[in-house]
Design a protein around this motif. Structure first.
Motif, PDB file in Angstrom:
ATOM      1  N   UNK A 279       0.857  -1.318   0.221  1.00  0.00           N
ATOM      2  CA  UNK A 279      -0.036  -0.099  -0.056  1.00  0.00           C
ATOM      3  C   UNK A 279       1.036   1.317   0.121  1.00  0.00           C
ATOM      4  N   UNK A 280       2.012   1.112   0.564  1.00  0.00           N
ATOM      5  CA  UNK A 280       2.861   2.450   0.678  1.00  0.00           C
ATOM      6  C   UNK A 280       3.520   2.714  -0.416  1.00  0.00           C
ATOM      7  N   UNK A 281       3.981   1.729  -1.135  1.00  0.00           N
ATOM      8  CA  UNK A 281       4.719   1.703  -2.690  1.00  0.00           C
ATOM      9  C   UNK A 281       3.534   2.340  -3.618  1.00  0.00           C
ATOM     10  N   UNK A 282       2.307   1.597  -3.499  1.00  0.00           N
ATOM     11  CA  UNK A 282       1.577   1.965  -4.573  1.00  0.00           C
ATOM     12  C   UNK A 282       0.767   3.706  -4.308  1.00  0.00           C
TER      13      UNK A 282
ATOM     14  N   UNK B 232       9.305  26.959 -13.981  1.00  0.00           N
ATOM     15  CA  UNK B 232       8.012  27.325 -13.749  1.00  0.00           C
ATOM     16  C   UNK B 232       7.813  27.296 -12.406  1.00  0.00           C
ATOM     17  N   UNK B 233       6.281  27.858 -12.264  1.00  0.00           N
ATOM     18  CA  UNK B 233       5.829  27.790 -10.787  1.00  0.00           C
ATOM     19  C   UNK B 233       5.478  26.309 -10.308  1.00  0.00           C
ATOM     20  N   UNK B 234       6.044  26.146  -9.259  1.00  0.00           N
ATOM     21  CA  UNK B 234       5.682  24.554  -8.697  1.00  0.00           C
ATOM     22  C   UNK B 234       4.133  24.472  -8.161  1.00  0.00           C
ATOM     23  N   UNK B 235       3.708  23.331  -8.807  1.00  0.00           N
ATOM     24  CA  UNK B 235       2.173  23.167  -8.474  1.00  0.00           C
ATOM     25  C   UNK B 235       2.268  22.452  -7.043  1.00  0.00           C
ATOM     26  N   UNK B 236       1.636  23.313  -6.245  1.00  0.00           N
ATOM     27  CA  UNK B 236       1.449  23.064  -4.852  1.00  0.00           C
ATOM     28  C   UNK B 236       0.883  21.503  -4.500  1.00  0.00           C
ATOM     29  N   UNK B 237      -0.126  21.278  -5.167  1.00  0.00           N
ATOM     30  CA  UNK B 237      -0.682  19.941  -5.076  1.00  0.00           C
ATOM     31  C   UNK B 237       0.416  18.767  -5.045  1.00  0.00           C
ATOM     32  N   UNK B 238       1.103  18.967  -6.126  1.00  0.00           N
ATOM     33  CA  UNK B 238       2.045  17.740  -6.506  1.00  0.00           C
ATOM     34  C   UNK B 238       3.291  17.941  -5.453  1.00  0.00           C
ATOM     35  N   UNK B 239       3.449  19.188  -5.139  1.00  0.00           N
ATOM     36  CA  UNK B 239       4.576  19.093  -3.969  1.00  0.00           C
ATOM     37  C   UNK B 239       4.039  18.524  -2.604  1.00  0.00           C
ATOM     38  N   UNK B 240       2.982  18.875  -2.324  1.00  0.00           N
ATOM     39  CA  UNK B 240       2.429  18.248  -0.945  1.00  0.00           C
ATOM     40  C   UNK B 240       2.393  16.628  -1.146  1.00  0.00           C
TER      41      UNK B 240
ATOM     42  N   UNK C  99       5.581  15.395  -0.718  1.00  0.00           N
ATOM     43  CA  UNK C  99       6.294  15.790   0.824  1.00  0.00           C
ATOM     44  C   UNK C  99       5.661  14.763   1.707  1.00  0.00           C
ATOM     45  N   UNK C 100       4.222  14.243   1.501  1.00  0.00           N
ATOM     46  CA  UNK C 100       3.747  13.238   2.346  1.00  0.00           C
ATOM     47  C   UNK C 100       4.417  12.050   2.102  1.00  0.00           C
ATOM     48  N   UNK C 101       4.869  11.691   0.987  1.00  0.00           N
ATOM     49  CA  UNK C 101       5.483  10.443   0.761  1.00  0.00           C
ATOM     50  C   UNK C 101       7.018  10.619   1.504  1.00  0.00           C
ATOM     51  N   UNK C 102       7.558  11.866   1.535  1.00  0.00           N
ATOM     52  CA  UNK C 102       8.611  12.320   2.206  1.00  0.00           C
ATOM     53  C   UNK C 102       8.774  11.954   3.719  1.00  0.00           C
TER      54      UNK C 102
ATOM     55  N   UNK D 197      12.615   9.748  -4.358  1.00  0.00           N
ATOM     56  CA  UNK D 197      12.340   9.382  -5.801  1.00  0.00           C
ATOM     57  C   UNK D 197      11.254  10.177  -6.302  1.00  0.00           C
ATOM     58  N   UNK D 198      10.211  10.041  -5.635  1.00  0.00           N
ATOM     59  CA  UNK D 198       9.079  10.993  -6.278  1.00  0.00           C
ATOM     60  C   UNK D 198       9.499  12.570  -6.620  1.00  0.00           C
TER      61      UNK D 198
END
Length: 139
Positions: free
Chosen positions: A14-17, A37-45, A48-51, A60-61
């Motif tokens: 589940x963690x890897x998926x 460009x400007x960083x998409x905050x949704x993708x960065x969050x 970061x959750x994975x981090x 890696x993400x």
């Protein structure tokens, strides 16, 4: 003995998926190839959750998203409408016409927002409330 190993295996899978789906390169493949460009905050969050939970997959993400450019918002796209165009939706009495506002937002943003939804919360204010915050009314 067999149940704890299945639980641990299930958590790892589940963690890897979860980390694979949190990658911007999977969500937005059309963004690949951007350099800046400007960083998409949704993708960065999501990265970061994975981090926070899993250091290696999170790194890696982030690495994949920055390398492919999928973490950046598309060039020339914003979610803002100029105030001059929004003034067309405000009547002479200062009330906002939801139909006109919806039409403006649809033409400018390319999205149809449900402004007539009964769950929509509309806040009403007064000139005194604006003055308390040091704002000048400009409708």
């Amino acid at each position: 003995m067999r149940t704890p190993s299945r639980i641990i295996g299930g958590v790892v899978v589940a963690a890897l998926l979860g980390q694979l789906t949190a990658c911007g390169a999977i969500f937005y493949p059309e963004r690949r190839g951007q350099i800046d460009g400007r960083i998409d905050p949704g993708i960065a969050v999501l990265d970061a959750i994975g981090l926070l939970f899993y250091i290696i997959p999170g790194l890696i993400a982030f690495g994949v998203d920055f390398t492919t450019g999928a973490i950046y918002l598309p060039h020339g796209k914003t979610a803002q409408v100029s105030p001059e165009k929004l003034h067309e939706a405000v009547g002479v009495d200062g009330k906002v016409d939801n139909v006109k506002l919806q039409a403006i937002l649809e033409t400018e943003l390319g999205q149809r927002l449900p402004l007539n939804d009964p769950r929509l919360i509309q806040h009403r204010g007064s000139v005194e409330q604006l003055a308390a915050y040091g704002l000048v009314p400009a409708a």
